[in-house]
Design a protein around this motif. Structure first.
Motif, short mmCIF file in Angstrom:
data_model
loop_
_atom_site.label_atom_id
_atom_site.label_comp_id
_atom_site.label_asym_id
_atom_site.label_seq_id
_atom_site.Cartn_x
_atom_site.Cartn_y
_atom_site.Cartn_z
N ALA A 1 -0.29 17.41 28.05
CA ALA A 1 0.54 18.26 26.92
C ALA A 1 0.84 19.42 27.86
CB ALA A 1 -0.49 18.70 25.91
N ALA A 2 1.85 20.26 27.52
CA ALA A 2 2.21 21.55 28.11
C ALA A 2 1.25 22.61 27.48
CB ALA A 2 3.61 21.74 27.90
N PRO A 3 0.86 23.36 28.38
CA PRO A 3 0.26 24.77 27.70
C PRO A 3 0.98 25.17 26.38
CG PRO A 3 0.63 24.90 30.03
CD PRO A 3 1.35 24.07 29.69
N VAL A 4 0.13 25.56 25.67
CA VAL A 4 0.72 26.02 24.02
C VAL A 4 0.72 27.54 24.49
CG1 VAL A 4 0.45 26.23 21.65
CG2 VAL A 4 -0.39 24.22 23.08
N ALA A 5 1.91 28.07 23.80
CA ALA A 5 2.16 29.68 23.75
C ALA A 5 2.67 29.98 22.32
CB ALA A 5 3.09 29.98 24.92
N LEU A 6 1.61 30.84 22.02
CA LEU A 6 2.07 31.29 20.42
C LEU A 6 3.01 32.40 20.54
CD1 LEU A 6 -1.69 31.67 19.33
CD2 LEU A 6 -0.27 29.90 18.51
N ALA A 7 4.01 32.05 19.85
CA ALA A 7 5.14 33.38 19.67
C ALA A 7 4.72 34.63 19.22
CB ALA A 7 6.32 32.70 19.08
N ALA A 8 3.84 34.48 18.43
CA ALA A 8 3.36 36.04 17.49
C ALA A 8 1.88 35.66 16.87
CB ALA A 8 4.33 36.18 16.32
N GLU A 9 1.44 36.88 16.49
CA GLU A 9 0.17 36.82 16.03
C GLU A 9 0.39 35.80 14.40
OE1 GLU A 9 -3.40 39.83 15.28
OE2 GLU A 9 -1.67 40.10 13.68
N LYS A 10 -0.69 35.02 14.41
CA LYS A 10 -0.64 34.18 13.14
C LYS A 10 -2.02 34.25 12.40
CE LYS A 10 -0.46 29.21 12.17
NZ LYS A 10 -0.54 27.79 12.75
N VAL A 11 -1.65 34.84 11.12
CA VAL A 11 -3.09 35.30 10.37
C VAL A 11 -3.27 34.21 9.44
CG1 VAL A 11 -4.17 37.14 8.87
CG2 VAL A 11 -2.41 37.73 10.91
N VAL A 12 -4.23 33.48 9.19
CA VAL A 12 -4.52 32.70 8.18
C VAL A 12 -5.94 32.82 7.47
CG1 VAL A 12 -3.22 30.68 9.38
CG2 VAL A 12 -5.62 31.12 9.75
N ARG A 13 -5.86 32.66 6.19
CA ARG A 13 -6.81 33.04 5.24
C ARG A 13 -7.35 31.39 4.51
NH1 ARG A 13 -7.23 38.39 4.86
NH2 ARG A 13 -5.33 39.32 5.67
N TYR A 14 -8.84 31.65 4.46
CA TYR A 14 -9.30 30.33 3.70
C TYR A 14 -10.32 30.87 2.78
CZ TYR A 14 -7.30 27.36 7.05
OH TYR A 14 -6.26 27.05 8.15
N GLU A 15 -10.69 30.34 1.55
CA GLU A 15 -11.76 30.85 0.65
C GLU A 15 -12.66 29.48 0.59
OE1 GLU A 15 -10.53 32.20 -3.14
OE2 GLU A 15 -10.05 34.14 -2.32
N GLU A 16 -13.81 29.67 0.83
CA GLU A 16 -14.58 28.46 1.15
C GLU A 16 -16.07 28.81 0.33
OE1 GLU A 16 -14.39 25.66 4.01
OE2 GLU A 16 -12.64 25.81 2.92
N ASN A 17 -17.00 27.89 0.46
CA ASN A 17 -18.32 28.09 0.01
C ASN A 17 -19.29 28.68 1.06
OD1 ASN A 17 -21.01 27.92 -0.94
ND2 ASN A 17 -21.23 25.83 -0.35
N VAL A 18 -19.02 29.93 1.32
CA VAL A 18 -19.72 30.90 2.38
C VAL A 18 -20.28 31.97 1.91
CG1 VAL A 18 -18.22 29.66 4.15
CG2 VAL A 18 -17.78 32.13 2.94
N PRO A 19 -21.08 32.47 2.52
CA PRO A 19 -22.13 33.69 1.84
C PRO A 19 -21.35 34.89 2.28
CG PRO A 19 -23.24 32.92 3.85
CD PRO A 19 -22.26 31.85 3.66
N PHE A 20 -20.61 35.26 3.32
CA PHE A 20 -20.14 36.44 3.66
C PHE A 20 -18.76 36.13 4.39
CE2 PHE A 20 -24.88 36.77 4.43
CZ PHE A 20 -25.09 37.60 3.51
N PRO A 21 -17.66 37.20 4.35
CA PRO A 21 -16.42 37.02 5.02
C PRO A 21 -16.85 36.86 6.55
CG PRO A 21 -16.48 39.10 3.62
CD PRO A 21 -17.89 38.34 3.56
#
Lengths: 469, 446
Positions: B252-272
């Motif tokens: 696989a060719a090295p992956v380069a991200l074009a920009a900052e990618k911000v993702v968010r999930y909500e889960e069964n976790v105690p803290f952010p």
């Protein structure tokens, strides 16, 4: 021609097949349990040393008798907090300076407490042993217990309690400890309230009241000898003096009077965590080791009855097992399996069928017992690859007042255990014995089926408090 | 899982390292000899008679990166099938080994799969027989019933280790966001339920024929054994295993991200909690060592600059840790931090960025680099603390470089990390505008 070729292959194939069969063993190597060297410092501190010169590393641990069991009611977490804060800053070192001083040496140092005891441990490069012991001694005798450090530590400990409430496996652990012990010993869990009530004066007092040479054992392992390290130990720990408070040791809680299921609701949980437990005597009982072998056959090893049924036959779980250990109150037996939600009821039925079957139609067979025994006995030498196992066993002998030949007799004693010994040891503890059963899972899906098992069921919250229906 | 076969290792190998001030402690030597069978199996013998035990450690050069479309999780499921019996020992592989005191297990990650048995020395022939039998003669003993059972087991492993644990899904989500669909690292090794459920006996046969070949594997025997006896035993059991066509390596060719990618999930976790991740050079590269050192400078110990800032000074994090997750087709540099109650992941990201910006401007400290290198020296000695550790080390170097004796060069890789180079690596590989920022927050109360 064809016929000849056919014959040729008939001649060849069986020959290959006959070769590809399980081969027998070579001549066995001999093994002698290594012995520790014993020493003593001028202040009475007992020393145990296990040499290992394969790597230029030395491990030093100071084990203390006091642990969380000594926390006063309402102050759960006191001993843990004191030990956790002890290695933050000491003598001339603030937190940053201490961390830097250790890193320059390549030394790791840490202190912590468990329920039954506590300890201060260090790993050093051989070449930096003197300097490392110097810092260890400073941490032991001059911990600062600052307000700033405690503020950070306290927030982390409270967050840790909260984190345990959201993890199904931790909830099951905590709730089982509560239902087994009630308000005694390991049933007294840390809470926000108990941790909030602590301050640095109490932490400092715990340190002064509980850590003393008479209530400690100094353990050394690795690339050194007693002749070499004794003067260094004397220099850094020989002058340590303190009188510790007498400790009240816990006793085993009363056994359960009937088998009960304690259900904790965890909506949308991906699995149900099953945990079962009860006390089963003491490690010094004459038939303790036969019981360990019986348990190994029933649930201790991968090829145990419980795992072969729940995992390898039914696919209910990634792993089902039981284990037996001991603590200050006695010998605690537990069993556990995280199982798919939709098979929670049959999984628990199969689990109980295997556990109860041993004293019913499924008595332990000779071969099965031999396998379970040999798994433990023959893997014993592997534990001595590094000094930590033997040092750990010596600590247990000291902490739990076990016979001095607890380890040296292991090999011989295990070799004698037969199926009838294991069967009797299991039956004596487990036949018709009431069990505490905890299930943490999605109650909307599993509650009705569990209630239908004919076992009394109690609903608890994540802190093991009863929920009113 | 104690006693559980077929554990997925969550992270790719964290490379084994060393470093600078080795003047005082000479680097350890692991005596070994290496040869090859006519079917291409590489054999490495490393005697060590510290206890009467011997380890057989077999690596196959196949991991979840090599799975085909629609069969995520298969490399690991296949690893489970390797414990279910073979033509000449059609029983659970734990049975014969446990009854003689043997240990047995295997692991699968993105890049490779390994199997290992530790047995009392006299049972070396048994361990070699078993490994060779499932290498050559697994399929005659394979059944639909066994496969169906292990599909259930693996799906329960997924529930136990990923879904029913706070933050357990983080690694799965991180890979999905870092690597595009179709990239060999897009899906975590554990795979997806539907794909695991869809696996067929034909899939098992195809995987066996393509990857489980003597010419795509290396065998280390380490511990208490006589090399002459071991060689004869290896010959006896493995020589008849037929070689196959050289498998084409997944690339696989090295992956380069074009920009900052911000993702968010909500889960069964105690803290952010937040993860910052960058694509970085592959395992054993010079940059890979520098990024290891940088991770220590940032978060190893209370005085480390990022840890000190977030946990002690600002008190907005309970913990923060940085690490280089090294892998064959490219690595990731990851910083993860958990908020203290009352604080948010946005605050954590801002504070981490401020520390990194400051470091980019001022550069790293020479003293911090020196102490980080000392810690790696110690870590190396720790990694060879067991015979099994040595076996894995030899197989790892051999797999990555073709030479089990790669210690000195690995050492040189770390020794070459100086301030000027480290500062350049930091500025080049950890830009603010090309990364994934992943927030996992507690689900709103039900």
């Amino acid at each position: 021609m064809k016929r000849a070729l056919f014959l040729l292959s008939l001649l060849v194939l069986p020959a290959v097949a006959a070769e590809r069969a399980m081969p027998g063993p070579l001549a066995p190597s001999s093994f002698l349990v290594p012995a520790a060297t014993e020493g003593r410092l001028s202040n009475g501190l007992e020393v145990r040393l296990v040499e290992n010169h394969e790597r230029p590393l030395v491990w030093v641990t100071l084990a203390f008798r006091a642990g969380a069991f000594a926390d006063p009611p309402g102050k759960e977490g006191l001993g843990t907090a004191s030990m956790e804060l002890m290695d933050d800053a000491a003598g001339p070192y603030d937190g940053i300076a201490l961390s830097k001083a250790l890193k320059v040496l390549g030394t790791q140092l840490g202190s912590s407490a468990g329920t039954d005891g506590s300890g201060l441990s260090m790993q050093s490069l051989r070449r930096n042993l003197d300097a490392s012991l110097g810092i260890m001694s400073t941490v032991l005798t001059q911990p600062r217990f600052t307000e700033e450090d405690w503020k950070v530590q306290q927030v982390q400990m409270i967050a840790d309690v909260q984190a345990r409430r959201s993890d199904p496996a931790s909830i099951a652990d905590r709730v089982l400890l509560r239902v087994v012990h009630g308000d005694s010993y390991q049933g007294r869990l840390q809470t926000e309230a108990s941790l909030s009530s602590l301050d640095t004066a109490q932490l400092k007092a715990w340190h002064q009241e509980h850590l003393s040479p008479a209530q400690s054992l100094l353990l050394v392992g690795g690339d050194t000898t007693l002749a070499e390290i004794q003067p260094l130990l004397e220099k850094h720990f020989g002058g340590w003096k303190n009188e510790a408070k007498a400790l009240d040791f816990p006793v085993a809680p009363p056994p359960p009077t009937q088998t009960k299921i304690y259900l904790v609701d965890k909506p949308m949980a991906a699995q149900s965590v099953i945990q079962i437990g009860r006390y089963v005597g003491k490690p010094t009982d004459a038939d303790y080791r036969p019981f360990v072998v019986a348990n190994n056959a029933v649930g201790g090893m991968f090829t145990s009855r419980v795992n072969l049924n729940l995992r390898e036959a039914k696919g209910y779980t990634y792993g089902a097992r039981s284990s037996v250990g001991f603590n200050l109150a006695g010998s605690l037996w537990t069993a556990s399996a995280p199982v798919a939600t939709d098979v929670t009821v049959p999984a628990l039925q199969e689990f109980l069928k295997e556990l109860n079957g041993v004293t019913g139609a499924g008595v332990l067979k000779a071969e099965e017992t031999e396998n379970a025994r040999n798994y433990l006995r023959n893997s014993f030498p592997l534990r001595f690859e590094n000094p930590d196992y033997l040092l750990g066993q010596l600590t247990q002998i000291w902490r739990y007042s076990l016979p001095q030949d607890w380890i040296s007799r292991y090999y011989e004693e295990m070799g004698k255990i037969q199926a009838d010994h294991a069967q009797a040891a299991w039956a004596g503890r487990m036949e018709a014995a009431p069990l505490n059963i905890v299930v943490v899972g999605d109650a909307a899906i599993v509650a009705e089926g569990l209630a239908g098992l004919g076992i009394p069921m109690v609903k608890l919250d994540v802190d093991a408090r009863p929920i009113a229906e | 899982m104690p006693g559980g076969a077929g554990r997925v290792t969550a992270l790719p190998m964290i490379s084994l390292l060393l470093h600078s001030a080795l003047a005082a402690s000479p680097p350890p030597q692991i005596p070994f000899e290496k040869y090859e069978l006519s079917n291409g199996l590489q054999v490495i013998l490393a005697p060590d008679n510290s206890v009467p035990f011997v380890w057989v450690n077999l690596w196959y050069y196949v991991g979840s990166k090599d799975e085909v479309v629609g069969r995520t999780g298969f490399a690991h499921l296949y690893e489970h099938m390797m414990f279910q019996g073979s033509a000449n020992m059609d029983d659970d592989y734990f049975q014969p080994l446990q009854r003689v005191g043997g240990q047995i297990n295997g692991t699968t990650n993105l890049d490779r799969t390994n199997f290992f048995e530790g047995v009392p020395s006299e049972y070396l022939p048994m361990a070699l027989f078993l490994e060779s039998d499932r290498m050559g003669w697994l399929l005659p003993a394979m059944t639909q019933e066994k496969l169906d059972n292990q599909k259930l087991v693996v799906r329960n492993e997924r529930r136990q280790r990923y879904e029913n644990r706070p933050y357990g899904n983080a690694w799965v989500y991180l890979l999905e966001n870092m690597y595009p669909e179709g990239h060999p690292y897009h899906t975590a090794t554990i795979g997806k339920h539907a794909d695991i459920d869809a696996a067929s006996l034909e899939d098992v046969q195809a995987f066996f024929k393509k990857w489980y070949l003597p010419n795509n594997a290396s065998l280390v025997i380490a511990g208490d054994f006589d090399p002459a006896v071991a060689k004869a035993q290896v010959e006896q059991w493995f020589a008849a295993v037929p070689a196959g066509p050289e498998p084409e390596l997944t690339a696989a060719a090295p992956v380069a991200l074009a920009a900052e990618k911000v993702v968010r999930y909500e889960e069964n976790v105690p803290f952010p909690k937040v993860w910052l991740a960058w694509h970085t050079p592959a395992v054993l590269s010079r940059e890979d060592a520098a990024l290891d050192v940088l991770s220590s400078v940032l978060t190893n110990g209370r005085d480390a600059i990022l840890y000190q800032k977030l946990v002690y000074e600002l008190q907005i994090a309970q913990d923060v840790s940085a690490y280089q997750a090294s892998a064959k087709l490219g690595s990731m540099f990851i910083i993860e931090a958990t908020a203290t109650p009352g604080h948010t992941t946005e605050e954590l990201v801002a504070a981490i960025d401020a520390v990194l910006a400051d470091l980019r401007t001022k550069g790293t400290s020479k003293a911090d680099i020196t102490t980080a290198l000392t810690a790696y020296e110690v870590q190396f000695f720790e990694s060879i603390g067991s015979i099994q550790g040595k076996a894995n080390l030899l197989n790892n170097y051999n797999w990555l470089t073709g030479d089990p004796d790669y210690l000195a060069e690995d050492l040189a890789r770390y020794r070459s990390v100086k301030k000027g180079y480290l500062d350049k690596v930091l500025r080049t590989w950890l830009p603010t505008d090309k990364r994934v920022v992943m927030h996992i927050n507690p689900k709103a109360a039900q």
